[in-house]
Write a protein that holds these residues in place. Structure first.
Motif, short mmCIF file in Angstrom:
data_model
loop_
_atom_site.label_atom_id
_atom_site.label_comp_id
_atom_site.label_asym_id
_atom_site.label_seq_id
_atom_site.Cartn_x
_atom_site.Cartn_y
_atom_site.Cartn_z
N GLY A 77 -22.63 -44.06 44.21
CA GLY A 77 -21.62 -44.08 43.17
C GLY A 77 -21.73 -42.96 42.16
N LEU A 78 -22.65 -42.02 42.38
CA LEU A 78 -22.91 -40.99 41.37
C LEU A 78 -22.69 -39.59 41.92
N PRO A 79 -21.96 -38.75 41.19
CA PRO A 79 -21.87 -37.34 41.57
C PRO A 79 -23.08 -36.56 41.04
N TYR A 80 -23.62 -35.68 41.86
CA TYR A 80 -24.70 -34.77 41.46
C TYR A 80 -24.24 -33.34 41.71
N LEU A 81 -24.71 -32.43 40.89
CA LEU A 81 -24.51 -31.01 41.13
C LEU A 81 -25.83 -30.42 41.61
N ILE A 82 -25.78 -29.63 42.66
CA ILE A 82 -26.97 -28.99 43.22
C ILE A 82 -26.87 -27.48 42.97
N VAL A 83 -27.85 -26.94 42.26
CA VAL A 83 -27.89 -25.52 41.92
C VAL A 83 -28.89 -24.84 42.85
N SER A 84 -28.44 -23.83 43.59
CA SER A 84 -29.30 -23.25 44.62
C SER A 84 -29.41 -21.73 44.57
N THR A 85 -28.87 -21.09 43.52
CA THR A 85 -29.03 -19.65 43.40
C THR A 85 -29.57 -19.29 42.02
N VAL A 86 -30.17 -18.12 41.95
CA VAL A 86 -30.79 -17.66 40.72
C VAL A 86 -29.77 -17.55 39.59
N GLU A 87 -28.60 -17.03 39.91
CA GLU A 87 -27.59 -16.78 38.87
C GLU A 87 -27.16 -18.09 38.19
N VAL A 88 -26.90 -19.12 38.98
CA VAL A 88 -26.48 -20.39 38.37
C VAL A 88 -27.66 -21.09 37.72
N ALA A 89 -28.85 -20.98 38.32
CA ALA A 89 -30.04 -21.56 37.69
C ALA A 89 -30.27 -20.95 36.31
N LYS A 90 -30.02 -19.66 36.19
CA LYS A 90 -30.17 -18.99 34.89
C LYS A 90 -29.18 -19.55 33.87
N GLU A 91 -27.97 -19.84 34.31
CA GLU A 91 -26.99 -20.45 33.41
C GLU A 91 -27.48 -21.81 32.90
N VAL A 92 -28.03 -22.60 33.82
CA VAL A 92 -28.51 -23.93 33.44
C VAL A 92 -29.73 -23.86 32.54
N LEU A 93 -30.70 -23.04 32.94
CA LEU A 93 -32.03 -23.09 32.32
C LEU A 93 -32.19 -22.13 31.14
N ARG A 94 -31.26 -21.23 30.99
CA ARG A 94 -31.33 -20.33 29.82
C ARG A 94 -30.09 -20.49 28.94
N THR A 95 -28.92 -20.22 29.49
CA THR A 95 -27.70 -20.29 28.68
C THR A 95 -27.45 -21.70 28.15
N HIS A 96 -27.61 -22.71 29.03
CA HIS A 96 -27.31 -24.09 28.64
C HIS A 96 -28.55 -24.98 28.68
N ASP A 97 -29.70 -24.38 28.41
CA ASP A 97 -30.95 -25.15 28.48
C ASP A 97 -30.94 -26.35 27.54
N LEU A 98 -30.44 -26.16 26.33
CA LEU A 98 -30.41 -27.26 25.36
C LEU A 98 -29.51 -28.39 25.86
N ALA A 99 -28.34 -28.03 26.36
CA ALA A 99 -27.41 -29.06 26.83
C ALA A 99 -27.99 -29.85 28.00
N PHE A 100 -28.75 -29.17 28.88
CA PHE A 100 -29.29 -29.83 30.07
C PHE A 100 -30.75 -30.25 29.90
N SER A 101 -31.16 -30.59 28.69
CA SER A 101 -32.56 -30.97 28.45
C SER A 101 -32.82 -32.46 28.56
N ASN A 102 -31.79 -33.24 28.88
CA ASN A 102 -31.98 -34.69 29.01
C ASN A 102 -32.24 -35.09 30.45
N ARG A 103 -32.73 -36.32 30.62
CA ARG A 103 -32.99 -36.88 31.94
C ARG A 103 -32.00 -38.02 32.20
#
Length: 502
Positions: A77-103
């Motif tokens: 019942g849950l959608p997940y996003l899978i990040v598999s390239t450096v460019e998108v990982a950089k967006e998640v972990l640097r550009t939007h690190d604060l937004a994606f810091s929850n579990r």
């Protein structure tokens, strides 16, 4: 008969899910539905793609090659996003690190982290920041990791004694079992000051938790079906294991409070109890202490053991690499006749082999799932808040755009490289990145360095009779950490007897 019962139970569960789930039709205008991904089936989404023996990180990598660097996958019942390239990982972990810091929430995570109070599962916020600071400054700083040097030394020497006793007449040993026991003993002594009588129970519980995390259990994947944890029995299993773990930790804490230690050694539990008694930036409860202890046992032992196990596997499978690492280790430590951390820094090739092991076999193939607290844009797509996302570290470490001959074990690729463990190079994330970078990184690396140097120094290693090095299987067993599916059985020959007197 047993298989028929399992099938009937599964079909009954599916029927109940059909009845209990709200009937929502997919809206192609919704942001997540615009993100490419495999076709979803009713109710189960894409769960059918994970059926079979292929580990999920292999499945997701193959799918990402077809659907792109940001892929939508529907797990129940849950959608997940899978990040598999450096460019998108950089967006998640640097550009939007604060937004994606929850579990994201989960039944096992909630129970075993004492309502999300451990470092690994706590929601991002002030309590988590205080706890992370306590871990990085007090519990797992480089100074503190060095203070555990004698623990690592004694436990690795105990391992050498055991293998020496078991290695007569060409006998094979289960090296997987021994390195896992080694890792648990080091973590236990560093955490509570002694190898407790509950040593095997700790292993049992920790591995059980890993299996909870491996299965994408149905109760977590259908959170709107409130009765599902009880129908599947997962609620009772979690409660039983939690009671067992809680009782063990409470007993250890009580023993530590009652003990009068004057040996000058300060274990992690002692530090936590002192912070609790003296007060800190936040009030520390016994449950907080238990949650941190579980983080240590889960992250500190399983990850170190996996690195040692895979490094030995890769070197045995590649005898030229094994010989090169072994010759260097013996050249350095033959000067004293003993492997010790004082001279580990003189090694150049073995650290490259460990780095390469972490590239090709990161202990966590998926970085721990993230949940964004605010809307953002990734790879040109609008991502609503509270979206679950997984960074596919295993795929990043094997991306041929960044790693020539990516499937090959080549330690020399790190020889002139500035890539390190700190998470700033997004093609290499064995310990994560950003705010959620693993605070136990230094502790884990120190454990692996000494153990591998010791195994290579004292013994030659061969495959059991009749098997060739290149025949060594590398089949993975998927849990929270990826271990070998089959134990690493090798024949050791003692070449440098243990001499602790020098």
């Amino acid at each position: 008969m047993e298989s028929l019962t399992i099938i009937l139970t599964f079909l009954l569960s599916l029927f109940l899910i059909f009845k209990l789930l709200p009937n929502k039709k997919s809206d192609p205008s919704k942001p997540l539905n615009l993100i490419p991904g495999p076709k979803r089936l009713p109710v189960i989404g894409n769960l059918h793609l994970l059926a079979g023996n292929t580990p999920p990180h292999h499945v997701f990598r193959k799918l990402s090659a077809q659907y792109g660097p940001l892929m939508r996958i529907q797990l129940g019942g849950l959608p997940y996003l899978i990040v598999s390239t450096v460019e998108v990982a950089k967006e998640v972990l640097r550009t939007h690190d604060l937004a994606f810091s929850n579990r994201p929430p989960g039944l096992a995570a909630e129970a075993f982290s004492y309502n999300y109070t451990g470092v690994g599962f706590a929601p991002y916020g002030e309590p988590w920041r205080v706890l992370k600071k306590l871990c990085t400054v007090e519990l797992l700083s480089m100074k503190r990791v060095r203070s555990f040097r004698h623990v690592r030394q004694e436990e690795t020497e105990n391992l050498v004694r055991f293998i020496t006793a078991a290695a007569g007449d060409g006998a094979a040993v289960d090296l997987s079992e021994k390195v896992h026991l080694l890792a648990y003993d080091i973590v236990t002594r560093a955490s509570v000051g002694a190898t407790t009588k509950d040593r095997l129970k700790v292993m049992h519980i920790t591995r059980g938790l890993g299996n909870f995390g491996a299965g994408f259990n149905a109760a977590d994947l259908y959170p709107s079906v409130k009765v599902l944890p009880f129908l599947t029995g997962i609620q009772f299993k979690i409660e039983k294991m939690h009671r067992e773990m809680d009782g063990m930790f409470q007993e250890i804490i009580a023993e530590a409070r009652a003990a009068e230690k004057d040996d000058g050694f300060e274990d992690l539990l002692g530090i936590l109890l002192k912070c609790q008694a003296e007060g800190s930036e936040m009030a520390i409860t016994d449950d907080d202490i238990k949650a941190v202890m579980l983080d240590m046992f889960l992250a500190g032992s399983e990850t170190s053991a996996a690195v040692i196990e895979w490094a030995m596997s890769e070197m045995v499978k590649n005898p030229v690499t094994l010989k090169k690492a072994q010759e260097e280790v013996r050249k350095v430590f033959d000067k004293t006749g003993r492997v010790d951390e004082e001279r580990i820094h003189e090694l150049e090739y073995l650290p490259l082999a460990i780095k390469e092991t972490l590239r090709i076999h990161p202990p966590l193939p998926f970085m721990m799932p993230r949940l964004n607290s605010s809307k953002c844009t990734l790879n040109g797509y609008e991502i609503p808040s509270n979206t679950r996302l997984i960074v596919h570290a295993w795929a990043l470490g094997r991306d041929p755009q960044y790693w020539p001959d990516a499937e090959q074990f080549i330690p020399e690729r790190f020889q002139a490289s500035t890539i390190d463990y700190k998470g700033n190079d997004f093609q290499y994330l064995p310990f994560g990145s950003g705010r959620r970078l693993c605070p136990g990184m230094n502790f884990g690396v120190a454990n692996s360095d000494l153990a591998l140097a010791t195994l290579l120094y004292h013994f030659d290693w061969e495959m059991p009779r009749g098997l060739r090095n290149q025949d060594l299987d590398m089949v993975e067993d998927f849990a929270i950490t990826v271990r070998r599916k089959n134990p690493l059985i090798l024949v050791p020959t003692l070449k440098r007897p243990l001499n602790v007197g020098k």
